[in-house]
Design a protein around this motif. Structure first.
Motif, short mmCIF file in Angstrom:
data_model
loop_
_atom_site.label_atom_id
_atom_site.label_comp_id
_atom_site.label_asym_id
_atom_site.label_seq_id
_atom_site.Cartn_x
_atom_site.Cartn_y
_atom_site.Cartn_z
N GLU A 130 75.02 12.89 129.46
CA GLU A 130 75.50 11.92 128.49
C GLU A 130 76.29 12.64 127.40
O GLU A 130 76.12 13.84 127.19
N VAL A 131 77.15 11.88 126.74
CA VAL A 131 77.95 12.44 125.65
C VAL A 131 77.04 12.72 124.46
O VAL A 131 76.19 11.91 124.12
N THR A 132 77.20 13.88 123.87
CA THR A 132 76.52 14.23 122.63
C THR A 132 77.36 13.69 121.48
O THR A 132 78.57 13.93 121.46
N PRO A 133 76.78 12.95 120.54
CA PRO A 133 77.59 12.47 119.42
C PRO A 133 78.27 13.63 118.70
O PRO A 133 77.62 14.61 118.35
N PHE A 134 79.57 13.53 118.53
CA PHE A 134 80.31 14.58 117.83
C PHE A 134 81.53 13.99 117.16
O PHE A 134 81.99 12.91 117.52
N GLU A 135 82.01 14.72 116.18
CA GLU A 135 83.25 14.39 115.49
C GLU A 135 83.87 15.70 115.07
O GLU A 135 83.22 16.52 114.43
N VAL A 136 85.11 15.90 115.47
CA VAL A 136 85.81 17.12 115.11
C VAL A 136 87.11 16.71 114.43
O VAL A 136 87.95 16.03 115.03
N LEU A 137 87.27 17.12 113.19
CA LEU A 137 88.48 16.84 112.45
C LEU A 137 89.44 18.00 112.64
O LEU A 137 89.09 19.15 112.36
N LEU A 138 90.62 17.71 113.15
CA LEU A 138 91.64 18.75 113.30
C LEU A 138 92.65 18.57 112.18
O LEU A 138 93.38 17.58 112.13
N HIS A 139 92.63 19.49 111.28
CA HIS A 139 93.49 19.47 110.11
C HIS A 139 93.84 20.92 109.82
O HIS A 139 93.03 21.81 110.06
N PRO A 140 95.02 21.20 109.30
CA PRO A 140 95.37 22.60 109.03
C PRO A 140 94.32 23.35 108.20
O PRO A 140 94.05 24.52 108.47
N HIS A 141 93.71 22.68 107.23
CA HIS A 141 92.70 23.34 106.41
C HIS A 141 91.47 23.71 107.24
O HIS A 141 90.90 24.79 107.08
N VAL A 142 91.05 22.82 108.13
CA VAL A 142 89.89 23.08 109.00
C VAL A 142 90.19 24.26 109.92
O VAL A 142 89.36 25.14 110.11
N ILE A 143 91.39 24.28 110.48
CA ILE A 143 91.79 25.38 111.36
C ILE A 143 91.84 26.69 110.57
O ILE A 143 91.40 27.74 111.06
N GLU A 144 92.34 26.64 109.33
CA GLU A 144 92.38 27.85 108.50
C GLU A 144 90.97 28.38 108.27
O GLU A 144 90.72 29.58 108.42
N GLN A 145 90.03 27.50 107.92
CA GLN A 145 88.65 27.92 107.69
C GLN A 145 88.03 28.49 108.97
O GLN A 145 87.34 29.51 108.93
#
Length: 114
Positions: A85-100
């Motif tokens: 089953e799918v595990t609940p997740f949320e991933v925000l792809l934003h330049p700041h997130v990628i930088e971190q």
């Protein structure tokens, strides 16, 4: 995977997630599990139209990334069925997130790929 928009992924975690999603079979597997709910390998393979061994390889990659989870259960006739089953997740792809995320990578992963 316990990813929320409040806790951005580490660099290694983001790389695992993106690598897992970078395959059309795995995207279809996630979409099917999300739409239809948990399922076992044989039935899921029929729904998606790929072999069980190939499906199992893709499910392993998704599980390693924390996007799905599995649970072994016994059917009424005594057969062991591995449900996914799918595990609940949320991933925000934003330049700041990628930088971190990039800043959290070990130095050897920051070198330029050749």
């Amino acid at each position: 995977m316990k990813q929320t928009s409040d806790a951005p992924p580490s660099g290694e975690e983001l790389l695992r997630i993106l690598a897992a999603l970078a395959n059309p079979h795995r995207m279809r597997i996630l979409a099917t599990l999300w739409a239809n709910g948990r399922n076992y390998i044989s039935q899921l393979a029929r729904e998606i139209g790929i072999s069980r061994p190939l499906l199992h390889l893709h499910l392993n990659k998704l599980e390693e990334a924390g996007l799905v989870r599995s649970e072994m259960e016994l059917s009424e006739d005594g057969k062991a069925l591995n449900y996914f089953e799918v595990t609940p997740f949320e991933v925000l792809l934003h330049p700041h997130v990628i930088e971190q995320a990039a800043q959290s990578l070990p130095p050897e992963n920051r070198k330029e790929d050749v």
